[in-house]
Structures are given as structure tokens and as C-alpha cells.
Design an enzyme around this catalytic site. Structure first.
Site, PDB file in Angstrom:
ATOM      1  N   HIS A  62       1.884  45.422  89.767  1.00 36.73           N
ATOM      2  CA  HIS A  62       2.255  44.673  88.557  1.00 36.73           C
ATOM      3  C   HIS A  62       1.332  43.473  88.391  1.00 36.73           C
ATOM      4  O   HIS A  62       0.637  43.075  89.323  1.00 36.73           O
ATOM      5  CB  HIS A  62       3.706  44.176  88.651  1.00 36.73           C
ATOM      6  CG  HIS A  62       4.721  45.258  88.391  1.00 36.73           C
ATOM      7  ND1 HIS A  62       5.185  46.086  89.390  1.00 36.73           N
ATOM      8  CD2 HIS A  62       5.343  45.657  87.244  1.00 36.73           C
ATOM      9  CE1 HIS A  62       6.056  46.940  88.869  1.00 36.73           C
ATOM     10  NE2 HIS A  62       6.161  46.712  87.577  1.00 36.73           N
ATOM     11  N   LYS A  92       4.342  38.403  87.954  1.00 34.69           N
ATOM     12  CA  LYS A  92       5.660  38.954  88.328  1.00 34.69           C
ATOM     13  C   LYS A  92       6.240  38.159  89.489  1.00 34.69           C
ATOM     14  O   LYS A  92       5.555  37.917  90.490  1.00 34.69           O
ATOM     15  CB  LYS A  92       5.545  40.444  88.678  1.00 34.69           C
ATOM     16  CG  LYS A  92       6.901  41.075  88.977  1.00 34.69           C
ATOM     17  CD  LYS A  92       6.859  42.584  88.927  1.00 34.69           C
ATOM     18  CE  LYS A  92       8.183  43.221  89.307  1.00 34.69           C
ATOM     19  NZ  LYS A  92       9.286  42.840  88.408  1.00 34.69           N
TER      20      LYS A  92
HETATM   21  P1  NAD Z   1       8.693  36.137  81.218  1.00 36.52           P
HETATM   22  O1  NAD Z   1       8.595  35.132  82.317  1.00 36.52           O
HETATM   23  O2  NAD Z   1       7.539  36.298  80.292  1.00 36.52           O
HETATM   24  O3  NAD Z   1       9.959  35.839  80.312  1.00 36.52           O
HETATM   25  C1  NAD Z   1      11.198  35.456  80.815  1.00 36.52           C
HETATM   26  C2  NAD Z   1      11.868  34.577  79.763  1.00 36.52           C
HETATM   27  O4  NAD Z   1      13.175  34.281  80.214  1.00 36.52           O
HETATM   28  C3  NAD Z   1      11.129  33.249  79.557  1.00 36.52           C
HETATM   29  O5  NAD Z   1      10.997  32.959  78.173  1.00 36.52           O
HETATM   30  C4  NAD Z   1      12.051  32.270  80.241  1.00 36.52           C
HETATM   31  O6  NAD Z   1      12.000  30.957  79.675  1.00 36.52           O
HETATM   32  C5  NAD Z   1      13.403  32.908  80.000  1.00 36.52           C
HETATM   33  N1  NAD Z   1      14.418  32.380  80.901  1.00 36.52           N
HETATM   34  C6  NAD Z   1      14.265  31.994  82.200  1.00 36.52           C
HETATM   35  N2  NAD Z   1      15.415  31.474  82.665  1.00 36.52           N
HETATM   36  C7  NAD Z   1      16.300  31.545  81.640  1.00 36.52           C
HETATM   37  C8  NAD Z   1      17.652  31.134  81.498  1.00 36.52           C
HETATM   38  N3  NAD Z   1      18.314  30.542  82.512  1.00 36.52           N
HETATM   39  N4  NAD Z   1      18.272  31.358  80.315  1.00 36.52           N
HETATM   40  C9  NAD Z   1      17.604  31.947  79.287  1.00 36.52           C
HETATM   41  N5  NAD Z   1      16.308  32.323  79.354  1.00 36.52           N
HETATM   42  C10 NAD Z   1      15.677  32.126  80.521  1.00 36.52           C
HETATM   43  O7  NAD Z   1       9.039  37.513  81.927  1.00 36.52           O
HETATM   44  P2  NAD Z   1       8.950  39.000  81.334  1.00 36.52           P
HETATM   45  O8  NAD Z   1       7.664  39.621  81.769  1.00 36.52           O
HETATM   46  O9  NAD Z   1       9.315  38.990  79.895  1.00 36.52           O
HETATM   47  O10 NAD Z   1      10.092  39.701  82.192  1.00 36.52           O
HETATM   48  C11 NAD Z   1      11.436  39.261  82.103  1.00 36.52           C
HETATM   49  C12 NAD Z   1      12.296  40.062  83.071  1.00 36.52           C
HETATM   50  O11 NAD Z   1      12.308  41.422  82.666  1.00 36.52           O
HETATM   51  C13 NAD Z   1      11.792  40.059  84.521  1.00 36.52           C
HETATM   52  O12 NAD Z   1      12.913  40.068  85.372  1.00 36.52           O
HETATM   53  C14 NAD Z   1      11.034  41.376  84.629  1.00 36.52           C
HETATM   54  O13 NAD Z   1      10.943  41.849  85.946  1.00 36.52           O
HETATM   55  C15 NAD Z   1      11.932  42.237  83.783  1.00 36.52           C
HETATM   56  N6  NAD Z   1      11.314  43.439  83.240  1.00 36.52           N
HETATM   57  C16 NAD Z   1      12.090  44.563  83.268  1.00 36.52           C
HETATM   58  C17 NAD Z   1      11.626  45.719  82.700  1.00 36.52           C
HETATM   59  C18 NAD Z   1      12.549  46.908  82.652  1.00 36.52           C
HETATM   60  O14 NAD Z   1      12.156  47.972  82.123  1.00 36.52           O
HETATM   61  N7  NAD Z   1      13.778  46.778  83.167  1.00 36.52           N
HETATM   62  C19 NAD Z   1      10.345  45.783  82.135  1.00 36.52           C
HETATM   63  C20 NAD Z   1       9.575  44.617  82.116  1.00 36.52           C
HETATM   64  C21 NAD Z   1      10.091  43.443  82.661  1.00 36.52           C
END
Ligand code: NAD
Length: 262
Positions: A152, A156
Site C-alpha cells: 500500500h 497507510k
Molecule cells: P485519509 O487519511 O485520507 O482520510 C481519513 C479521513 O478521516 C481524514 O479526512 C481524517 O481527518 C478523517 N478522520 C480522522 N479521524 C476522524 C474522526 N475522529 N472523526 C471524523 N473523521 C476523522 O485515509 P483514507 O485513505 O481515505 O482511508 C480511510 C480509511 O479507509 C483507512 O482506515 C483505510 O485503511 C480505509 N480504507 C478501506 C478500504 C476498504 O475497501 N475497506 C479502502 C481504502 C481505504
């Protein structure tokens, strides 16, 4: 039209969820929330996502009553908004990874009252691979060593990926192993392979969206199941499909295989 709330709306995934939902004639984005100290609080979620104004401001709480909330944030974000969805009876799609056992237990408990789809990977291909990994492990038998690699992007936060864990758990479930006993995280020094273990290896590299491989090897051959996601929109499309599917469903904890019917 399904009314949608997005938790983590200012994140990489959140912005694409807002963008693809806005472009769809099946969803209307009505809430966009992020953490309280998010620098984008107060901005229009559509403008932030690059799709023009939607008239929905990024805030730090769910004030209305969307039909369904999609959460891709951090475990703190998921756990912060879970009680609000429970209280208001809002269906949830949870994509956040890195959740602890006790956080997962709280989600399962909440699913007694609202319908929740939780998946560590919302791509169709990966969900098929999760199913196949268990089947291949059973078919090949005990003489095949099993190793899982995942790659990744450098940003991440959790490792190994939730998807790598789901792959390993599928193999464990199918072959009667206990995940906690079988999973071995990387190797260093004198650490010979033990029978039955599943090696888990996390690579963090540049802007890689997500790659997973499951290797089965004996002394004569290697069988590899592999998947690469080329764009985050793969996960976003799956999450939107799950959101449509879970809306109006009876309370329960569902995963993407329920949504896809595989
Ligand atoms: P990112 O860091 O770009 O975005 C995360 C967002 O969540 C940010 O805007 C952050 O400010 C916000 N956030 C953090 N703490 C928070 C809180 N307490 N309340 C509200 N918002 C909050 O990350 P990303 O790449 O968008 O990934 C987000 C999550 O999704 C990660 O856990 C990642 O592993 C997961 N993900 C899952 C899949 C899937 O298919 N299940 C795919 C991609 C990413």
C-alpha cells in the site's frame, strides 16, 4: 434517492465517495463530517471533492437523518459516529480498517439495532479472492506453505492491511487454524518457518493503491492468487453498492460477500 452521510469526508476515500455519489442519480449527499480539527471544516464538501458546490458543509457532527452513513476515517472516527447512528437508527457502511477486537465487538453489538455492512475491502475482486483463498488452501492441503503479501501507499497507518487479515482469516476458517496462532508478522533473524503458519508481510511504497498476493508453495510448485486495485474508485463503487443494499435492511452485521451474494 438515497440520502447519504459521509464520515471522513475530507479524506482520500471520503472525497471520492462524495464525488461519485454526487455524480450518481441514486444518491444525494446530505451530510459530510470529519474530525473537529479538520482544516476543511466549513468548506463545501462537493467543492472539496472537485465536483462543484453541493450545498453541504463539512462539519464535525451528524445533525440530520441520512438514510445511510458511509465511514472511511480512522477507528476514532468510526467509534465517535457509531453511537449517533445507533441512536438515530441510521444504516452504516464501515470501511475504516485497523479496528481493535473491542471496537469490532462494539460494532457487532450496535448491529443488533441497526444494519451495518463492514468490510476491510469493498472491491468485488478481493471479496472473490477472500472466498477462493480458503477453498484453495483446503484443496492444496497441509503440505503447502502459505504466505500473504500486501503493498500500500506510504501514508497507510495500519499494518498488515485489513484485507490481508481477512484473507488469512478465510484460510484459517477453512482449514481449522486459529488466526492468532497461525499469523506470523514478517521475519527477522533466526526464525525458521513453522508448519501451519501464515506469513504476513506489509510493504509500504509510494502511491500504490492496494495489492495483495496469497502464495501457496510446496517443494515442487507455487500457486499464487493475486489482486491489484488500480484506483480508489473500485472501493468507492463497492461502498456505494453496499450503501444502497443496506438501506432499509433489518439490523445485523453484514459483509461485502452478503452484498455481492458470493
Ligand atoms: P485519509 O487519511 O485520507 O482520510 C481519513 C479521513 O478521516 C481524514 O479526512 C481524517 O481527518 C478523517 N478522520 C480522522 N479521524 C476522524 C474522526 N475522529 N472523526 C471524523 N473523521 C476523522 O485515509 P483514507 O485513505 O481515505 O482511508 C480511510 C480509511 O479507509 C483507512 O482506515 C483505510 O485503511 C480505509 N480504507 C478501506 C478500504 C476498504 O475497501 N475497506 C479502502 C481504502 C481505504
Amino acid at each position: 434517492m438515497t440520502e447519504l452521510g459521509v464520515v471522513g469526508a475530507a479524506g482520500r476515500m471520503g472525497m471520492r465517495i462524495v464525488a461519485l455519489a454526487a455524480a450518481s442519480d441514486e444518491f444525494s449527499v446530505v451530510e459530510a463530517v470529519d474530525r473537529d480539527d479538520c482544516p476543511h471544516t466549513g468548506r463545501d464538501a462537493g467543492e472539496l471533492a472537485g465536483v462543484g458546490s453541493l450545498g453541504v458543509t463539512v462539519s464535525d457532527m451528524i445533525t440530520g437523518h441520512p438514510d445511510v452513513v458511509i465511514d472511511f476515517s480512522l477507528p476514532e472516527g468510526t467509534m465517535a459516529f457509531l453511537p449517533a447512528c445507533r441512536e438515530k437508527g441510521i444504516a452504516m457502511v464501515i470501511g475504516t480498517t485497523g479496528l481493535t477486537e473491542s471496537q469490532l465487538a462494539e460494532i457487532a453489538d450496535t448491529a443488533g439495532e441497526i444494519p451495518i455492512v463492514r468490510a476491510s475491502n469493498f472491491s468485488m475482486g478481493i471479496n472473490l479472492l477472500i472466498k477462493l483463498a480458503g477453498e484453495v488452501a483446503v484443496a492444496l492441503g497441509d503440505d503447502y506453505d502459505i504466505e500473504i503479501t500486501e503493498t500500500h501507499h506510504r501514508f497507510k497507518k495500519d499494518a498488515p492491511s485489513g484485507t490481508a487479515v481477512a484473507l488469512a482469516r478465510s484460510i484459517c476458517g477453512a482449514t481449522g487454524r486459529e488466526y492468532a496462532d497461525a499469523a506470523t508478522f514478517g521475519r527477522s533473524g533466526a526464525q525458521p518457518r513453522e508448519a501451519g503458519e501464515i506469513g504476513m508481510h506489509a510493504v509500504r511504497l509510494g502511491d500504490t493503491i492496494g495489492e495483495h498476493s496469497v502464495y501457496f508453495g510446496n517443494l515442487g510448485e507455487t500457486v499464487t492468487l493475486a489482486h491489484a486495485a488500480h484506483t480508489r474508485d473500485t472501493f468507492v463503487r463497492g461502498a456505494l453498492r453496499a450503501a444502497k443494499w443496506v438501506t432499509g435492511r433489518k439490523p445485523g452485521l453484514y459483509d461485502m460477500r452478503d452484498v455481492l451474494g458470493i
